[in-house]
Design a protein around this motif. Structure first.
Motif, PDB file in Angstrom:
ATOM      1  N   ALA A 101       0.818  -1.217   0.000  1.00 21.24           N
ATOM      2  CA  ALA A 101       0.000   0.000   0.000  1.00 21.24           C
ATOM      3  C   ALA A 101       0.849   1.263   0.000  1.00 21.24           C
ATOM      4  CB  ALA A 101      -0.932  -0.006   1.213  1.00 21.24           C
ATOM      5  N   LEU A 102       2.149   1.150   0.295  1.00 16.61           N
ATOM      6  CA  LEU A 102       3.028   2.306   0.333  1.00 16.61           C
ATOM      7  C   LEU A 102       3.413   2.738  -1.077  1.00 16.61           C
ATOM      8  CD1 LEU A 102       5.451   1.222   3.229  1.00 16.61           C
ATOM      9  CD2 LEU A 102       3.423   2.691   3.384  1.00 16.61           C
ATOM     10  N   ALA A 103       3.631   4.025  -1.263  1.00 13.42           N
ATOM     11  CA  ALA A 103       4.064   4.523  -2.577  1.00 13.42           C
ATOM     12  C   ALA A 103       5.527   4.223  -2.828  1.00 13.42           C
ATOM     13  CB  ALA A 103       3.811   6.029  -2.664  1.00 13.42           C
ATOM     14  N   GLU A 104       6.307   4.088  -1.749  1.00 15.54           N
ATOM     15  CA  GLU A 104       7.735   3.826  -1.839  1.00 15.54           C
ATOM     16  C   GLU A 104       8.141   3.009  -0.622  1.00 15.54           C
ATOM     17  OE1 GLU A 104      10.997   6.814  -3.343  1.00 15.54           O
ATOM     18  OE2 GLU A 104      10.854   7.007  -1.154  1.00 15.54           O
ATOM     19  N   VAL A 105       9.068   2.085  -0.812  1.00 11.55           N
ATOM     20  CA  VAL A 105       9.491   1.225   0.299  1.00 11.55           C
ATOM     21  C   VAL A 105      10.997   1.377   0.509  1.00 11.55           C
ATOM     22  CG1 VAL A 105       7.638  -0.409  -0.151  1.00 11.55           C
ATOM     23  CG2 VAL A 105       9.899  -0.791  -1.156  1.00 11.55           C
ATOM     24  N   TYR A 143       4.663  -3.348  -8.065  1.00  9.66           N
ATOM     25  CA  TYR A 143       6.045  -2.876  -8.017  1.00  9.66           C
ATOM     26  C   TYR A 143       6.092  -1.542  -7.290  1.00  9.66           C
ATOM     27  CZ  TYR A 143       6.916  -6.346 -11.715  1.00  9.66           C
ATOM     28  OH  TYR A 143       7.013  -7.501 -12.451  1.00  9.66           O
ATOM     29  N   ARG A 144       7.084  -1.386  -6.425  1.00  7.95           N
ATOM     30  CA  ARG A 144       7.248  -0.137  -5.692  1.00  7.95           C
ATOM     31  C   ARG A 144       8.718   0.288  -5.724  1.00  7.95           C
ATOM     32  NH1 ARG A 144       2.689  -0.138  -6.436  1.00  7.95           N
ATOM     33  NH2 ARG A 144       0.942  -0.129  -4.974  1.00  7.95           N
ATOM     34  N   PRO A 145       8.999   1.603  -5.939  1.00 12.49           N
ATOM     35  CA  PRO A 145      10.392   2.074  -5.890  1.00 12.49           C
ATOM     36  C   PRO A 145      11.000   1.791  -4.514  1.00 12.49           C
ATOM     37  CG  PRO A 145       8.909   3.766  -6.732  1.00 12.49           C
ATOM     38  CD  PRO A 145       8.036   2.679  -6.191  1.00 12.49           C
TER      39      PRO A 145
END
Length: 353
Positions: free
Chosen positions: A238-242, A313-315
């Protein structure tokens, strides 16, 4: 891996005539030829005393004369697909015909090359040794045929996954337009670390990560940001970036042969995952993640080229950049290699290594 391991290989890296020392009788003059050996036994005959059984190595040698390119092509297709069904479809033959061809090859070399189990088709130890030699033989045959048309009309470019992403097609088209009559042949090769450079199947290879082999020349075209591949229901999806530390509680899915993700990437930035799940290729990597077996780390081009409905996929903000590399055989580069490398470099801000 390239040691003399099958009766049709004369020596390491040598695909020349198979007789050599085994056929010493063929090089003897008429006066020196052993009188016990009738001429009808052919040029590969050796001295056999009356009542003495012929050695098995000689029997295998005679079988090697039946080796054909179709045997090697079938072997490589099964290895590539890891199944007889997929290989048969690629070769446009029935599975039974493919099985007979592989059985013929195994009789010729006198060894079992492939084994089937619940995970598919696996190479035996002998099969592992034969693989690069078979690939080199087929590449040499392809080069021989190509040379009759034009000395350097084909440039084979290998890759394991993603190639150059959306820049692959423009680069290939521009190179072919600058070199009329030349065809760039893209080959996905993910069963060896350097996409076919090591066994001659590729003249140039697009790799992720720096090749450690000093015999391979390379340039770094650019540095690619990494992304995390997560099951859709993963807590951090759910996070925009990890961050690297966000992934510490999940098993890590990796492709050991061609992948670039190791636990050392977590050094200094967080606790590394405690469990590693190893798979064979990009497809298995994606499906393992989609099934919730673990998480993965890859270059951002993977997120563009390989979307999956059950993977997000997350940056990754603190992951090291991933070098995208163009590599070639340093000792015997293809004549067009330098032109291809120069054109690729012109499209990127690159660091020469």
């Amino acid at each position: 891996m390239c040691a003399q391991s099958s009766p049709w290989v004369a020596s390491s890296g040598d695909l020349g005539p198979p007789c050599r020392s085994a056929c010493r009788a063929a090089t003897l003059s008429t006066a020196d030829r052993p009188s016990e050996v009738p001429r009808s036994q052919g040029r590969c005959a050796s001295r056999i005393a009356p009542g003495e059984r012929q050695e098995s190595s000689v029997v295998k040698f005679h079988g090697a004369s039946d080796l054909e390119l179709r045997h090697l092509r079938a072997f490589l297709a099964v290895v590539d697909h890891r199944s007889f069904r997929g290989a048969a479809e690629t070769l446009w033959i029935s599975q039974s015909a493919l099985s007979r061809t592989i059985a013929q090859l195994e009789r010729i070399v006198g060894q079992t090359l492939l084994e089937r189990n619940h995970r598919g088709v696996l190479l035996t130890e002998v099969g592992e040794r034969l693989l690069p030699l078979a690939a080199r033989a087929l590449s040499a045959a392809d080069d021989a045929v190509t040379a009759t048309v034009s000395p350097h009309s084909t440039l084979r470019v290998g890759f394991s996954y993603n190639a150059l992403g959306e820049n692959t097609t423009p680069l290939v088209r521009e190179f072919e337009s600058v070199h009329p009559g030349v065809r760039v042949e893209l080959r996905r090769i993910d069963e060896v670390p350097f996409a076919g450079i090591e066994d001659g199947r590729s003249h140039v290879a697009i790799l992720r990560g720096l090749p450690a082999d000093p015999r391979i020349g390379h340039v770094v075209l650019h540095q690619e940001p990494r992304v995390a591949a997560l099951p859709r229901e993963h807590p951090v999806a759910a996070l925009a970036e990890v961050t690297m530390d966000d992934m510490r509680h999940s098993p890590l899915v990796v492709v050991p042969i061609t992948g670039t993700t190791t636990l050392s990437l977590w050094d200094g930035v967080g606790q590394a995952p405690r469990q590693v799940i190893r798979v064979h290729n990009l497809e298995e990597w994606l499906e393992a993640i989609a099934a919730g077996r673990g998480i993965g780390l890859s270059g951002e081009s993977t997120s563009m080229l390989h979307p999956h409905p059950w993977v997000v996929y997350r940056p990754v903000s603190d992951a090291p950049l991933l070098p995208v590399v163009l590599a070639w055989a340093g000792d015997q580069p293809h004549p067009l290699t330098s032109d291809f490398v120069d054109l690729a470099k012109a499209r990127y801000v690159c660091t020469v290594r």
